[in-house]
Design an enzyme around this catalytic site. Structure first.
Site, mmCIF file in Angstrom:
data_model
loop_
_atom_site.group_PDB
_atom_site.id
_atom_site.type_symbol
_atom_site.label_atom_id
_atom_site.label_comp_id
_atom_site.label_asym_id
_atom_site.label_seq_id
_atom_site.Cartn_x
_atom_site.Cartn_y
_atom_site.Cartn_z
ATOM 1 N N LEU A 1 5.326 4.237 -3.585
ATOM 2 C CA LEU A 1 6.452 4.101 -4.509
ATOM 3 C C LEU A 1 5.900 3.421 -5.750
ATOM 4 C CD1 LEU A 1 9.203 2.768 -2.035
ATOM 5 C CD2 LEU A 1 8.491 5.125 -2.471
ATOM 6 N N ILE B 1 -0.305 0.493 -12.342
ATOM 7 C CA ILE B 1 -1.627 -0.161 -12.261
ATOM 8 C C ILE B 1 -2.092 -0.261 -10.802
ATOM 9 C CG2 ILE B 1 -2.864 -2.327 -12.688
ATOM 10 C CD1 ILE B 1 -1.036 -2.706 -15.142
ATOM 11 N N ALA C 1 6.209 8.422 -5.592
ATOM 12 C CA ALA C 1 7.384 8.456 -6.479
ATOM 13 C C ALA C 1 6.967 7.933 -7.841
ATOM 14 C CB ALA C 1 8.494 7.582 -5.910
ATOM 15 N N LYS D 1 5.595 -9.897 -5.070
ATOM 16 C CA LYS D 1 5.825 -11.302 -4.702
ATOM 17 C C LYS D 1 7.220 -11.775 -5.092
ATOM 18 C CE LYS D 1 3.444 -11.067 -8.740
ATOM 19 N NZ LYS D 1 2.218 -10.508 -9.211
ATOM 20 N N VAL E 1 -0.139 -12.124 -3.095
ATOM 21 C CA VAL E 1 -0.627 -13.460 -3.460
ATOM 22 C C VAL E 1 -2.105 -13.397 -3.836
ATOM 23 C CG1 VAL E 1 -0.886 -15.854 -2.733
ATOM 24 C CG2 VAL E 1 0.982 -14.479 -1.800
ATOM 25 N N GLY F 1 -3.841 -11.502 -5.725
ATOM 26 C CA GLY F 1 -4.457 -10.174 -5.898
ATOM 27 C C GLY F 1 -5.457 -9.817 -4.828
ATOM 28 N N LYS G 1 4.476 -17.005 -5.392
ATOM 29 C CA LYS G 1 3.320 -16.899 -4.491
ATOM 30 C C LYS G 1 3.189 -18.159 -3.634
ATOM 31 C CE LYS G 1 0.994 -14.091 -7.976
ATOM 32 N NZ LYS G 1 0.184 -14.214 -9.203
ATOM 33 N N GLY H 1 -5.224 -6.912 -11.321
ATOM 34 C CA GLY H 1 -6.034 -5.756 -11.698
ATOM 35 C C GLY H 1 -5.854 -4.630 -10.702
#
Ligand code: NAP
Length: 439
Positions: free
Chosen positions: A9, A13, A43, A107, A134, A136, A207, A304
Protein backbone atom coordinates in the site's frame (compact mmCIF):
# COMPACT_ATOMS: atom_id res chain seq x y z
CA UNK A 1 7.50 -23.97 -0.93
CA UNK A 2 5.04 -21.56 -2.52
CA UNK A 3 6.11 -17.90 -2.56
CA UNK A 4 4.69 -15.49 -0.02
CA UNK A 5 2.71 -12.84 -1.91
CA UNK A 6 2.92 -9.21 -0.82
CA UNK A 7 0.52 -6.32 -1.41
CA UNK A 8 2.17 -2.91 -1.06
CA UNK A 9 0.00 0.00 0.00
CA UNK A 10 1.99 2.97 -1.29
CA UNK A 11 4.90 2.93 -3.69
CA UNK A 12 6.62 6.13 -2.58
CA UNK A 13 10.07 6.41 -0.98
CA UNK A 14 9.89 3.38 1.32
CA UNK A 15 7.53 1.37 -0.92
CA UNK A 16 9.91 1.90 -3.85
CA UNK A 17 12.94 0.97 -1.74
CA UNK A 18 11.24 -2.19 -0.47
CA UNK A 19 10.37 -3.25 -4.01
CA UNK A 20 13.92 -2.60 -5.23
CA UNK A 21 15.47 -4.69 -2.45
CA UNK A 22 13.08 -7.57 -3.02
CA UNK A 23 13.90 -7.51 -6.74
CA UNK A 24 17.66 -7.17 -6.41
CA UNK A 25 18.18 -9.64 -3.56
CA UNK A 26 15.34 -11.99 -4.45
CA UNK A 27 17.43 -15.14 -4.45
CA UNK A 28 19.43 -14.38 -1.32
CA UNK A 29 16.28 -13.40 0.57
CA UNK A 30 14.54 -16.63 -0.51
CA UNK A 31 17.51 -18.64 0.75
CA UNK A 32 17.06 -17.01 4.14
CA UNK A 33 13.27 -17.02 4.28
CA UNK A 34 12.86 -20.56 2.98
CA UNK A 35 10.52 -19.33 0.25
CA UNK A 36 10.36 -16.53 -2.26
CA UNK A 37 8.85 -13.18 -1.32
CA UNK A 38 7.14 -11.60 -4.31
CA UNK A 39 5.19 -8.38 -4.63
CA UNK A 40 2.02 -9.19 -6.54
CA UNK A 41 0.07 -5.96 -6.11
CA UNK A 42 0.51 -2.32 -5.15
CA UNK A 43 -1.86 0.55 -4.47
CA UNK A 44 -0.85 3.92 -5.89
CA UNK A 45 -2.47 7.26 -6.63
CA UNK A 46 -4.18 7.61 -10.04
CA UNK A 47 -1.59 10.20 -11.10
CA UNK A 48 1.23 7.78 -10.22
CA UNK A 49 -0.07 4.77 -12.17
CA UNK A 50 2.05 5.35 -15.24
CA UNK A 51 5.26 6.10 -13.35
CA UNK A 52 4.73 3.08 -11.09
CA UNK A 53 4.11 0.78 -14.09
CA UNK A 54 7.38 1.95 -15.65
CA UNK A 55 9.29 1.54 -12.40
CA UNK A 56 8.04 -1.99 -11.76
CA UNK A 57 8.29 -3.10 -15.39
CA UNK A 58 4.67 -4.22 -15.46
CA UNK A 59 5.44 -7.05 -13.02
CA UNK A 60 3.04 -5.81 -10.31
CA UNK A 61 -0.70 -5.45 -10.65
CA UNK A 62 -1.35 -1.80 -9.83
CA UNK A 63 -4.54 -0.45 -8.36
CA UNK A 64 -5.76 2.91 -7.16
CA UNK A 65 -7.92 1.19 -4.53
CA UNK A 66 -5.88 0.07 -1.50
CA UNK A 67 -8.85 -1.91 -0.14
CA UNK A 68 -8.81 -4.03 -3.26
CA UNK A 69 -5.13 -4.82 -2.63
CA UNK A 70 -5.84 -5.77 1.00
CA UNK A 71 -8.66 -8.10 -0.01
CA UNK A 72 -7.02 -9.66 -3.10
CA UNK A 73 -6.79 -13.44 -3.07
CA UNK A 74 -3.20 -13.27 -4.31
CA UNK A 75 -2.01 -11.11 -1.38
CA UNK A 76 -0.88 -13.03 1.73
CA UNK A 77 0.82 -10.12 3.55
CA UNK A 78 -0.11 -6.43 3.52
CA UNK A 79 2.69 -3.84 3.70
CA UNK A 80 1.35 -0.41 4.67
CA UNK A 81 3.68 2.33 3.43
CA UNK A 82 1.21 5.14 2.72
CA UNK A 83 1.63 6.95 6.01
CA UNK A 84 -0.98 9.02 7.89
CA UNK A 85 -3.81 7.84 10.13
CA UNK A 86 -6.60 7.19 7.66
CA UNK A 87 -7.21 5.18 5.59
CA UNK A 88 -4.06 3.45 6.89
CA UNK A 89 -5.67 2.43 10.20
CA UNK A 90 -8.84 1.01 8.62
CA UNK A 91 -6.81 -0.88 6.02
CA UNK A 92 -4.41 -2.35 8.59
CA UNK A 93 -7.23 -3.47 10.88
CA UNK A 94 -9.12 -4.92 7.93
CA UNK A 95 -6.07 -6.91 6.79
CA UNK A 96 -5.63 -8.32 10.31
CA UNK A 97 -9.30 -9.22 10.52
CA UNK A 98 -8.87 -11.14 7.26
CA UNK A 99 -6.04 -13.05 8.94
CA UNK A 100 -3.34 -11.35 6.86
CA UNK A 101 -0.11 -10.30 8.59
CA UNK A 102 0.84 -6.63 8.26
CA UNK A 103 4.17 -4.82 8.01
CA UNK A 104 4.19 -1.07 8.50
CA UNK A 105 6.70 1.77 8.80
CA UNK A 106 3.99 4.08 10.12
CA UNK A 107 5.16 5.23 13.55
CA UNK A 108 2.49 7.93 13.81
CA UNK A 109 -0.23 5.31 13.34
CA UNK A 110 1.30 2.86 15.84
CA UNK A 111 2.01 5.55 18.45
CA UNK A 112 -1.65 6.53 18.54
CA UNK A 113 -3.42 3.28 17.63
CA UNK A 114 -0.79 0.61 18.26
CA UNK A 115 -2.56 -0.90 21.28
CA UNK A 116 -5.73 -1.48 19.24
CA UNK A 117 -3.75 -2.77 16.25
CA UNK A 118 -1.69 -5.22 18.35
CA UNK A 119 -4.83 -6.43 20.17
CA UNK A 120 -6.56 -7.06 16.83
CA UNK A 121 -3.51 -8.92 15.53
CA UNK A 122 -3.46 -11.08 18.66
CA UNK A 123 -7.16 -11.82 18.36
CA UNK A 124 -6.69 -13.03 14.78
CA UNK A 125 -3.39 -14.83 15.42
CA UNK A 126 -1.40 -12.77 12.92
CA UNK A 127 1.80 -10.77 13.09
CA UNK A 128 2.38 -7.04 12.79
CA UNK A 129 5.96 -6.13 11.86
CA UNK A 130 7.11 -2.58 12.57
CA UNK A 131 10.90 -2.63 12.58
CA UNK A 132 10.89 0.17 9.98
CA UNK A 133 8.80 2.44 12.21
CA UNK A 134 11.69 3.19 14.58
CA UNK A 135 15.13 4.40 13.50
CA UNK A 136 14.71 3.32 9.86
CA UNK A 137 17.30 0.73 8.97
CA UNK A 138 18.65 0.13 12.49
CA UNK A 139 17.29 -3.21 13.77
CA UNK A 140 16.53 -1.74 17.19
CA UNK A 141 13.16 -3.45 17.62
CA UNK A 142 14.75 -6.85 17.08
CA UNK A 143 17.66 -5.98 19.35
CA UNK A 144 15.37 -4.92 22.22
CA UNK A 145 12.76 -7.60 21.72
CA UNK A 146 15.10 -10.54 21.18
CA UNK A 147 18.80 -9.80 21.64
CA UNK A 148 18.38 -8.07 25.02
CA UNK A 149 15.62 -10.29 26.30
CA UNK A 150 17.65 -11.44 29.35
CA UNK A 151 17.91 -7.90 30.69
CA UNK A 152 15.91 -5.64 32.88
CA UNK A 153 16.20 -2.56 30.68
CA UNK A 154 16.91 0.43 32.90
CA UNK A 155 16.93 3.22 30.36
CA UNK A 156 17.34 4.02 26.72
CA UNK A 157 18.18 7.24 24.93
CA UNK A 158 18.00 7.77 21.21
CA UNK A 159 18.70 10.22 18.43
CA UNK A 160 15.67 9.05 16.51
CA UNK A 161 14.87 11.96 14.24
CA UNK A 162 17.38 12.53 11.45
CA UNK A 163 15.97 15.90 10.39
CA UNK A 164 16.47 17.54 13.75
CA UNK A 165 19.88 15.92 14.16
CA UNK A 166 20.93 17.36 10.81
CA UNK A 167 19.72 20.82 11.88
CA UNK A 168 21.55 20.63 15.22
CA UNK A 169 24.72 19.50 13.47
CA UNK A 170 24.54 22.47 11.09
CA UNK A 171 23.89 24.86 13.96
CA UNK A 172 26.98 23.60 15.75
CA UNK A 173 29.36 23.17 12.80
CA UNK A 174 28.37 26.29 10.86
CA UNK A 175 27.13 28.50 13.72
CA UNK A 176 23.77 28.81 11.93
CA UNK A 177 20.52 29.81 13.60
CA UNK A 178 17.64 27.34 13.69
CA UNK A 179 15.72 28.87 10.74
CA UNK A 180 18.72 28.93 8.43
CA UNK A 181 19.62 25.31 9.28
CA UNK A 182 16.00 24.24 8.71
CA UNK A 183 15.98 25.92 5.30
CA UNK A 184 19.11 24.05 4.38
CA UNK A 185 17.59 20.75 5.53
CA UNK A 186 14.57 21.46 3.34
CA UNK A 187 16.72 22.35 0.33
CA UNK A 188 18.59 19.05 0.69
CA UNK A 189 15.36 17.05 1.01
CA UNK A 190 16.00 16.13 4.67
CA UNK A 191 12.99 18.05 5.94
CA UNK A 192 9.39 18.07 4.73
CA UNK A 193 7.69 21.25 3.53
CA UNK A 194 5.81 21.07 6.86
CA UNK A 195 8.56 20.05 9.29
CA UNK A 196 6.44 20.38 12.46
CA UNK A 197 6.50 16.71 13.52
CA UNK A 198 10.28 16.56 13.10
CA UNK A 199 11.38 19.82 14.70
CA UNK A 200 8.78 19.85 17.49
CA UNK A 201 9.85 16.40 18.71
CA UNK A 202 6.56 14.70 17.84
CA UNK A 203 8.07 12.17 15.44
CA UNK A 204 10.74 11.26 17.99
CA UNK A 205 8.04 10.86 20.66
CA UNK A 206 6.07 8.51 18.38
CA UNK A 207 9.14 6.30 18.10
CA UNK A 208 10.07 6.65 21.76
CA UNK A 209 6.65 5.45 22.88
CA UNK A 210 7.15 2.27 20.82
CA UNK A 211 10.66 1.71 22.17
CA UNK A 212 9.52 2.24 25.77
CA UNK A 213 6.66 -0.23 25.36
CA UNK A 214 9.07 -2.92 24.19
CA UNK A 215 11.76 -2.07 26.72
CA UNK A 216 9.54 -2.05 29.81
CA UNK A 217 6.49 -4.17 28.91
CA UNK A 218 4.04 -1.25 29.07
CA UNK A 219 1.32 -0.21 26.60
CA UNK A 220 2.19 2.33 23.90
CA UNK A 221 1.63 5.68 25.62
CA UNK A 222 2.51 8.48 23.26
CA UNK A 223 -0.01 10.81 24.92
CA UNK A 224 1.90 10.65 28.22
CA UNK A 225 5.28 11.57 26.76
CA UNK A 226 6.72 15.01 27.48
CA UNK A 227 7.60 16.52 24.10
CA UNK A 228 9.84 19.52 23.38
CA UNK A 229 11.44 20.24 20.04
CA UNK A 230 14.47 22.22 18.90
CA UNK A 231 12.79 25.34 17.52
CA UNK A 232 13.73 27.54 20.48
CA UNK A 233 17.32 26.40 20.66
CA UNK A 234 19.90 29.07 19.89
CA UNK A 235 23.37 28.77 18.38
CA UNK A 236 24.55 30.60 21.50
CA UNK A 237 23.51 27.78 23.83
CA UNK A 238 25.03 25.20 21.50
CA UNK A 239 28.31 27.14 21.70
CA UNK A 240 28.24 27.55 25.49
CA UNK A 241 27.48 23.84 25.89
CA UNK A 242 30.47 23.11 23.69
CA UNK A 243 32.71 25.30 25.88
CA UNK A 244 31.64 23.22 28.86
CA UNK A 245 32.35 19.93 27.05
CA UNK A 246 28.83 19.01 25.95
CA UNK A 247 26.89 18.52 22.72
CA UNK A 248 23.18 19.25 22.41
CA UNK A 249 21.08 16.50 20.83
CA UNK A 250 17.34 15.97 20.53
CA UNK A 251 17.04 12.81 22.62
CA UNK A 252 14.13 10.50 23.23
CA UNK A 253 14.63 9.20 26.75
CA UNK A 254 12.78 6.37 28.49
CA UNK A 255 13.91 5.65 32.02
CA UNK A 256 12.71 3.31 34.74
CA UNK A 257 12.77 4.89 38.21
CA UNK A 258 11.50 3.74 41.60
CA UNK A 259 8.57 6.16 41.27
CA UNK A 260 7.55 5.41 37.68
CA UNK A 261 8.68 5.73 34.11
CA UNK A 262 10.15 8.86 32.56
CA UNK A 263 9.17 9.30 28.94
CA UNK A 264 10.48 12.47 27.36
CA UNK A 265 11.80 14.07 24.21
CA UNK A 266 13.78 17.31 24.46
CA UNK A 267 17.07 18.92 23.51
CA UNK A 268 19.65 17.44 25.87
CA UNK A 269 23.24 18.23 26.76
CA UNK A 270 25.40 15.10 26.66
CA UNK A 271 29.12 14.84 27.38
CA UNK A 272 31.02 15.15 24.11
CA UNK A 273 33.11 12.07 24.90
CA UNK A 274 30.06 9.79 24.60
CA UNK A 275 29.88 8.00 21.25
CA UNK A 276 26.25 9.04 20.83
CA UNK A 277 27.23 12.70 21.18
CA UNK A 278 29.19 12.29 17.95
CA UNK A 279 26.30 10.97 15.87
CA UNK A 280 25.92 13.77 13.34
CA UNK A 281 23.90 14.74 10.29
CA UNK A 282 20.85 12.66 9.47
CA UNK A 283 22.15 9.55 11.22
CA UNK A 284 20.29 7.91 14.10
CA UNK A 285 21.54 6.05 17.17
CA UNK A 286 19.95 4.40 20.18
CA UNK A 287 21.77 3.71 23.43
CA UNK A 288 20.20 1.02 25.60
CA UNK A 289 21.21 0.20 29.15
CA UNK A 290 20.35 -3.26 30.45
CA UNK A 291 21.25 -4.57 33.91
CA UNK A 292 23.18 -7.56 32.57
CA UNK A 293 24.72 -6.29 29.36
CA UNK A 294 25.40 -2.69 30.42
CA UNK A 295 25.20 -0.07 27.67
CA UNK A 296 24.88 -1.07 24.01
CA UNK A 297 24.73 1.39 21.12
CA UNK A 298 22.96 0.95 17.78
CA UNK A 299 23.85 3.32 14.94
CA UNK A 300 22.79 3.70 11.32
CA UNK A 301 20.56 5.37 8.77
CA UNK A 302 17.27 6.38 10.33
CA UNK A 303 15.50 7.04 7.04
CA UNK A 304 15.79 6.68 3.29
CA UNK A 305 14.33 4.34 0.69
CA UNK A 306 16.57 1.31 1.02
CA UNK A 307 17.61 1.61 4.69
CA UNK A 308 13.94 1.71 5.69
CA UNK A 309 13.10 -0.91 3.05
CA UNK A 310 15.78 -3.11 4.63
CA UNK A 311 13.78 -3.13 7.88
CA UNK A 312 10.50 -3.79 6.02
CA UNK A 313 12.02 -6.79 4.24
CA UNK A 314 13.44 -8.15 7.51
CA UNK A 315 9.90 -8.22 8.89
CA UNK A 316 8.68 -9.94 5.73
CA UNK A 317 11.32 -12.62 6.15
CA UNK A 318 10.22 -13.16 9.77
CA UNK A 319 6.63 -13.52 8.59
CA UNK A 320 7.62 -15.92 5.81
CA UNK A 321 9.49 -18.08 8.32
CA UNK A 322 6.65 -18.02 10.84
CA UNK A 323 3.69 -18.68 8.57
CA UNK A 324 1.78 -21.64 9.91
CA UNK A 325 3.48 -21.50 13.32
CA UNK A 326 1.46 -21.48 16.52
CA UNK A 327 0.84 -17.76 17.36
CA UNK A 328 1.57 -18.51 21.03
CA UNK A 329 5.11 -19.50 20.12
CA UNK A 330 5.98 -16.30 18.25
CA UNK A 331 7.94 -13.37 19.61
CA UNK A 332 5.26 -11.10 21.17
CA UNK A 333 4.71 -7.77 19.41
CA UNK A 334 5.69 -5.77 22.48
CA UNK A 335 8.39 -8.23 23.61
CA UNK A 336 6.44 -9.22 26.73
CA UNK A 337 3.64 -11.80 26.67
CA UNK A 338 0.40 -9.87 26.03
CA UNK A 339 -1.06 -10.73 29.45
CA UNK A 340 2.16 -9.48 31.09
CA UNK A 341 2.03 -5.97 29.65
CA UNK A 342 1.58 -3.67 32.67
CA UNK A 343 0.21 -0.19 32.99
CA UNK A 344 3.04 1.42 34.97
CA UNK A 345 2.92 5.07 36.00
CA UNK A 346 4.44 7.51 33.52
CA UNK A 347 5.72 10.43 35.58
CA UNK A 348 4.62 13.98 34.80
CA UNK A 349 7.55 16.11 33.71
CA UNK A 350 7.57 18.02 37.03
CA UNK A 351 8.62 14.76 38.69
CA UNK A 352 11.50 13.79 36.44
CA UNK A 353 15.02 13.97 37.82
CA UNK A 354 17.95 15.09 35.74
CA UNK A 355 20.76 17.63 35.68
CA UNK A 356 20.25 21.08 34.15
CA UNK A 357 21.94 23.78 32.10
CA UNK A 358 20.74 27.26 33.02
CA UNK A 359 21.63 30.44 31.19
CA UNK A 360 20.88 33.71 32.92
CA UNK A 361 21.36 37.20 31.61
CA UNK A 362 22.46 39.07 34.73
CA UNK A 363 23.40 42.64 35.56
CA UNK A 364 27.16 42.79 35.95
CA UNK A 365 27.39 43.86 39.60
CA UNK A 366 28.52 42.25 42.87
CA UNK A 367 26.00 40.15 44.78
CA UNK A 368 23.88 38.97 41.87
CA UNK A 369 25.40 35.52 41.73
CA UNK A 370 25.12 35.18 45.51
CA UNK A 371 21.37 35.81 45.21
CA UNK A 372 21.03 33.19 42.48
CA UNK A 373 23.01 30.55 44.35
CA UNK A 374 20.94 31.23 47.49
CA UNK A 375 17.73 30.55 45.57
CA UNK A 376 19.16 27.35 44.11
CA UNK A 377 20.38 26.19 47.52
CA UNK A 378 16.94 26.80 49.02
CA UNK A 379 15.58 24.31 46.50
CA UNK A 380 18.40 21.85 47.31
CA UNK A 381 19.94 22.33 43.89
CA UNK A 382 23.72 22.21 43.83
CA UNK A 383 25.91 23.68 41.13
CA UNK A 384 28.33 21.47 39.23
CA UNK A 385 29.97 24.07 36.98
CA UNK A 386 29.66 27.75 36.14
CA UNK A 387 30.76 29.91 33.23
CA UNK A 388 30.58 33.69 33.27
CA UNK A 389 31.09 35.57 30.03
CA UNK A 390 32.65 39.01 29.75
CA UNK A 391 30.04 41.71 28.98
CA UNK A 392 30.09 42.86 25.36
CA UNK A 393 31.25 46.46 24.82
CA UNK A 394 28.59 48.87 26.07
CA UNK A 395 26.53 46.00 27.58
CA UNK A 396 25.54 45.99 31.23
CA UNK A 397 24.39 42.42 31.25
CA UNK A 398 26.44 39.26 31.07
CA UNK A 399 25.59 35.67 30.31
CA UNK A 400 26.05 33.33 33.24
CA UNK A 401 25.82 29.62 32.53
CA UNK A 402 25.34 27.09 35.29
CA UNK A 403 25.28 23.32 35.23
CA UNK A 404 23.48 21.75 38.17
CA UNK A 405 23.69 18.33 39.74
CA UNK A 406 20.64 16.08 39.43
CA UNK A 407 17.50 17.76 40.77
CA UNK A 408 13.78 17.35 40.44
CA UNK A 409 12.20 19.38 37.65
CA UNK A 410 9.65 20.84 40.08
CA UNK A 411 12.47 22.33 42.17
CA UNK A 412 14.15 23.76 39.09
CA UNK A 413 10.83 25.31 37.95
CA UNK A 414 10.40 26.96 41.35
CA UNK A 415 13.99 28.21 41.38
CA UNK A 416 13.72 29.63 37.85
CA UNK A 417 10.51 31.47 38.70
CA UNK A 418 12.21 33.09 41.69
CA UNK A 419 15.40 33.89 39.76
CA UNK A 420 13.36 35.50 36.99
CA UNK A 421 11.67 37.75 39.53
CA UNK A 422 15.01 39.26 40.55
CA UNK A 423 15.48 42.77 39.28
CA UNK A 424 19.05 41.99 38.28
CA UNK A 425 18.05 39.11 36.00
CA UNK A 426 16.58 39.56 32.55
CA UNK A 427 13.88 36.91 32.03
CA UNK A 428 13.51 34.37 30.64
CA UNK A 429 16.13 32.02 32.01
CA UNK A 430 17.13 29.40 29.43
CA UNK A 431 16.81 25.88 30.84
CA UNK A 432 18.02 22.74 29.11
CA UNK A 433 18.25 19.23 30.53
CA UNK A 434 21.55 17.40 30.83
CA UNK A 435 22.12 13.64 30.87
CA UNK A 436 25.48 12.03 31.49
CA UNK A 437 24.30 8.70 30.01
CA UNK A 438 26.73 6.84 32.23
CA UNK A 439 25.91 3.45 33.65
P1 NAP B 1 5.84 8.77 0.52
O1 NAP B 1 7.09 8.83 -0.28
O2 NAP B 1 4.94 9.96 0.56
O3 NAP B 1 5.02 7.51 0.00
C1 NAP B 1 3.70 7.22 0.32
C2 NAP B 1 2.98 6.97 -0.97
O4 NAP B 1 1.69 6.44 -0.69
C3 NAP B 1 2.78 8.26 -1.77
O5 NAP B 1 3.04 8.00 -3.12
C4 NAP B 1 1.32 8.56 -1.51
O6 NAP B 1 0.73 9.34 -2.50
C5 NAP B 1 0.76 7.17 -1.47
N1 NAP B 1 -0.57 7.11 -0.87
C6 NAP B 1 -1.00 7.75 0.24
N2 NAP B 1 -2.29 7.47 0.47
C7 NAP B 1 -2.67 6.67 -0.54
C8 NAP B 1 -3.91 6.04 -0.89
N3 NAP B 1 -4.99 6.20 -0.14
N4 NAP B 1 -3.96 5.29 -2.00
C9 NAP B 1 -2.86 5.11 -2.78
N5 NAP B 1 -1.66 5.66 -2.51
C10 NAP B 1 -1.58 6.42 -1.40
O7 NAP B 1 6.13 8.37 2.02
P2 NAP B 1 7.35 7.50 2.58
O8 NAP B 1 8.45 8.40 2.93
O9 NAP B 1 7.60 6.32 1.71
O10 NAP B 1 6.72 7.03 3.97
C11 NAP B 1 5.82 5.94 4.07
C12 NAP B 1 5.69 5.56 5.53
O11 NAP B 1 6.96 5.16 6.01
C13 NAP B 1 5.23 6.67 6.46
O12 NAP B 1 4.42 6.16 7.46
C14 NAP B 1 6.53 7.20 7.04
O13 NAP B 1 6.36 7.80 8.30
C15 NAP B 1 7.29 5.92 7.17
N6 NAP B 1 8.75 6.06 7.19
C16 NAP B 1 9.38 6.74 6.18
C17 NAP B 1 10.76 6.84 6.18
C18 NAP B 1 11.49 7.53 5.08
O14 NAP B 1 12.72 7.51 5.07
N7 NAP B 1 10.83 8.14 4.12
C19 NAP B 1 11.49 6.27 7.24
C20 NAP B 1 10.81 5.57 8.24
C21 NAP B 1 9.44 5.47 8.20
P3 NAP B 1 0.56 10.95 -2.24
O15 NAP B 1 1.95 11.46 -2.04
O16 NAP B 1 -0.11 11.43 -3.47
O17 NAP B 1 -0.29 11.08 -1.00
Amino acid sequence: MTPIRVGLLGLGIVGGGTWQILERNREEIARRAGREIVVTRAAVRPQDLERAALKTGGRIQLSTDPLQVVEAGDVDVVVELMGGYEPAKTLVLHALELGKPVVTANKALLALHGNEIFATALQHGVMVGFEAAVAGGIPIIKALREGLTANRIQWLAGIINGTSNFILTQMRDQGMGFSEALQQAQALGYAEADPTFDVEGVDAAHKLSLLAAIAFGIPVQFERAHVEGITKLTAEDIRYAEELGYRIKLLGIAKRTARGIELRVHPTLIPERRLIANVDGVMNAVLVHGDAVGSTLYYGAGAGAEPTGSAVVADLVDIARMTGSDPGHRVPHLAFQPDQVRNEVVLPVAEIETAYYLRLRATDRPGVLAEVTRILAQQNISIEAMLQKEPAAGEERVDVIMLTHVAQERAIDAAIAEIESLESIAAPVVRLRLETLSS
